[in-house]
Scaffold this motif. Sequence first.
Motif, short mmCIF file in Angstrom:
data_model
loop_
_atom_site.label_atom_id
_atom_site.label_comp_id
_atom_site.label_asym_id
_atom_site.label_seq_id
_atom_site.Cartn_x
_atom_site.Cartn_y
_atom_site.Cartn_z
N SER A 116 0.81 -1.22 0.00
CA SER A 116 0.00 0.00 0.00
C SER A 116 0.84 1.26 0.00
N TRP A 117 0.32 2.26 -0.63
CA TRP A 117 0.99 3.55 -0.68
C TRP A 117 0.62 4.38 0.53
N SER A 118 1.61 5.05 1.08
CA SER A 118 1.35 5.94 2.20
C SER A 118 0.94 7.31 1.64
N PRO A 119 0.24 8.08 2.44
CA PRO A 119 -0.11 9.44 2.01
C PRO A 119 1.12 10.25 1.63
N ASP A 120 2.22 9.98 2.32
CA ASP A 120 3.44 10.71 2.02
C ASP A 120 3.96 10.36 0.62
N GLU A 167 12.44 5.97 -14.46
CA GLU A 167 13.46 6.91 -14.02
C GLU A 167 12.92 7.93 -13.03
N MET A 168 11.62 8.16 -13.12
CA MET A 168 11.02 9.21 -12.29
C MET A 168 11.02 8.90 -10.80
N ALA A 169 10.86 7.63 -10.51
CA ALA A 169 10.65 7.23 -9.13
C ALA A 169 11.75 7.76 -8.20
N LYS A 170 12.97 7.64 -8.67
CA LYS A 170 14.09 8.01 -7.80
C LYS A 170 14.12 9.51 -7.50
N PRO A 171 14.17 10.36 -8.52
CA PRO A 171 14.16 11.79 -8.21
C PRO A 171 12.91 12.25 -7.48
N ALA A 172 11.86 11.48 -7.60
CA ALA A 172 10.64 11.84 -6.87
C ALA A 172 10.74 11.46 -5.40
N GLY A 173 11.80 10.75 -5.08
CA GLY A 173 12.00 10.36 -3.68
C GLY A 173 11.22 9.13 -3.29
N LEU A 174 10.90 8.31 -4.28
CA LEU A 174 10.10 7.12 -4.02
C LEU A 174 10.91 5.85 -4.24
N GLN A 175 10.78 4.95 -3.31
CA GLN A 175 11.44 3.64 -3.49
C GLN A 175 10.42 2.68 -4.07
N ARG A 176 9.95 3.02 -5.22
CA ARG A 176 8.91 2.24 -5.88
C ARG A 176 9.35 1.95 -7.31
N SER A 177 8.82 0.88 -7.84
CA SER A 177 9.09 0.59 -9.25
C SER A 177 8.29 1.58 -10.10
N GLY A 178 8.76 1.77 -11.32
CA GLY A 178 8.05 2.64 -12.23
C GLY A 178 6.63 2.17 -12.45
N LYS A 179 6.51 0.88 -12.54
CA LYS A 179 5.19 0.29 -12.74
C LYS A 179 4.25 0.66 -11.62
N SER A 180 4.78 0.54 -10.42
CA SER A 180 3.96 0.83 -9.25
C SER A 180 3.52 2.29 -9.25
N ARG A 188 3.27 4.28 -11.85
CA ARG A 188 2.32 4.49 -12.93
C ARG A 188 0.93 4.03 -12.52
N LEU A 189 0.88 2.85 -11.95
CA LEU A 189 -0.40 2.29 -11.53
C LEU A 189 -1.09 3.19 -10.51
N ARG A 190 -0.30 3.65 -9.55
CA ARG A 190 -0.86 4.49 -8.51
C ARG A 190 -1.42 5.78 -9.11
N TRP A 191 -0.67 6.34 -10.02
CA TRP A 191 -1.09 7.58 -10.64
C TRP A 191 -2.34 7.36 -11.49
N VAL A 192 -2.27 6.38 -12.34
CA VAL A 192 -3.35 6.16 -13.30
C VAL A 192 -4.64 5.76 -12.59
N ASN A 193 -4.52 4.94 -11.59
CA ASN A 193 -5.72 4.39 -10.96
C ASN A 193 -6.20 5.18 -9.75
N TYR A 194 -5.39 6.09 -9.31
CA TYR A 194 -5.74 6.68 -8.03
C TYR A 194 -5.49 8.18 -7.91
N LEU A 195 -4.34 8.62 -8.33
CA LEU A 195 -3.96 10.00 -8.03
C LEU A 195 -4.29 10.98 -9.15
N ARG A 196 -4.39 10.46 -10.34
CA ARG A 196 -4.65 11.30 -11.51
C ARG A 196 -5.88 12.18 -11.26
N PRO A 197 -5.78 13.45 -11.63
CA PRO A 197 -6.95 14.30 -11.48
C PRO A 197 -8.09 13.79 -12.35
N GLY A 198 -9.30 13.92 -11.83
CA GLY A 198 -10.45 13.50 -12.62
C GLY A 198 -10.94 12.12 -12.31
#
Length: 234
Positions: free
Chosen positions: A17-21, A40-53, A55-65
């Motif tokens: 699960s993703w934390s609010p942080d 490549e984004m995950a690292k500079p974003a400060g996330l220890q997550r795979s790119g896939k993870s 992407r999934l989080r963004w597409v399914n959850y965080l994306r506006p709309g």
Amino acid sequence: MAKASQSVEKRTLRKGSWSPDEDRKLIAYINRHGIWNWTEMAKPAGLQRSGKSCRLRWVNYLRPGIKRGNFTREEDETIIELHERLGNRWSVIASRLPGRTDNEIKNHWHTHLRKRLKYNSVSTSELFQISNVETGKKSSSEVDLPPAIAPANSESSSAIQLSQQFSTDSLPSSGSKPAAEIDRYQTTEDTLVSSETFGELQSILEQPFTAEGSSTADNYGAIYAEPGISATSC
DNA sequence: AAGATAGTCAACCGCACACGC
DNA sequence: TGCGTGTGCGGTTGACTATCT
């Protein structure tokens, strides 16, 4: 990158699960830099997550709309109708339900709609009455649905608030890479263009629905009229 | 009240495809 | 043309929650 370091990275990647942080970090990064390369984004974003993870989080959850909460009757009927025509092509079905993700629709299908269709001799409108009798237990999203937008849990809610908050200056219209790259993620319909069956699908989808109601083009406008998200870029 | 069972949904996994080199 | 990499999709899993006994 060397194989050794790659495997080390793999070991240190967070799962689950993703934390609010984490949500905050991802949203902030995307708003600042756009989506250019998930892995490549995950690292500079400060996330220890795979790119896939990510992407999934963004597409399914965080994306506006993203629309959360119970499915409306119209949405249910649309899903049933499209599933009859298209089968398990969740992304295509999702493209007809603005604000809904393929994952959400897939889950909803497996948990709610599929069992209703066991009564496959009845019309889709009757399915809604059957569901009442059948499930007896949880009544979460079944019948006479309120126009619910309430998220399922507090984490969800915070994520959405964040997302909406960030969306005010939202997806980068300027910056190093964003615009062209981001367009890819703005609409699922765009993803169909490359499909060899696009024409076929389109002809199927353009057939009138009995239950579709107002759910398509009109809502696209509404959903993507959110600040920072242009309908044209969808 | 507590354990068992069923339902829900976020997230992961593996595969296929597109694209660049 | 073949290979490597990134992305998207659908199936599946597992944690959490609600309900039942």
